[in-house]
Enzyme design. Structure first.
Site: not given
Ligand code: AMP
Ligand code: ZN
Length: 112
Positions: A91, A98, A100
């Site tokens: 995904g 980054h 999440h």
């Protein structure tokens, strides 16, 4: 990196909904939130994914978690989920590391 979306947000070339910034890190709300709270913490240094990081990046990447926890504490959020996707197959769609940070709703396990 000139063609990286998150580098452009960090540099202010593309608007981002900034949550936090310091010398090494930038955090901003996800444009397509998957929970009532969903922001991303990124290093300002462009590294495309976790599997590309070198030993010298260990401290920088570890700092993503410290920043995430600090922002959640400021927002009085005690329960949150931290996710890093590594690779398109699981995904990852933006190839600048980054973290999440998701919170504000019940979450199942295992993740989909
Ligand atoms: P990933 O799929 O793990 O690479 O996560 C990329 C995230 O970036 C997704 O959750 C997107 O919704 C988010 N995203 C994409 N473009 C933007 C943008 N311009 N501002 C904020 N978040 C974005
Ligand atoms: Zn980048």
């Amino acid at each position: 990196m000139s063609d990286c979306l998150f580098c452009k947000i960090i540099q202010g070339d593309i608007p981002g909904d900034k949550v936090y910034e310091d010398e090494n890190y930038y955090a901003f709300n996800d444009i397509n939130p998957q929970a009532p709270t969903h922001f991303l913490v990124v290093p300002k240094k462009h590294i495309d994914k976790i599997s590309s990081m070198g030993k010298a990046d260990q401290e920088l990447i570890g700092g993503l978690f410290t920043i995430a926890a600090r922002i959640c504490k400021q927002k009085s959020i005690s329960d949150f989920r931290l996710v890093i996707n590594n690779g398109a197959g699981v995904g990852q769609s933006v190839f600048h590391i980054h973290l999440h940070v998701l919170a504000g709703r019940a979450m199942g396990w295992p993740p989909g």
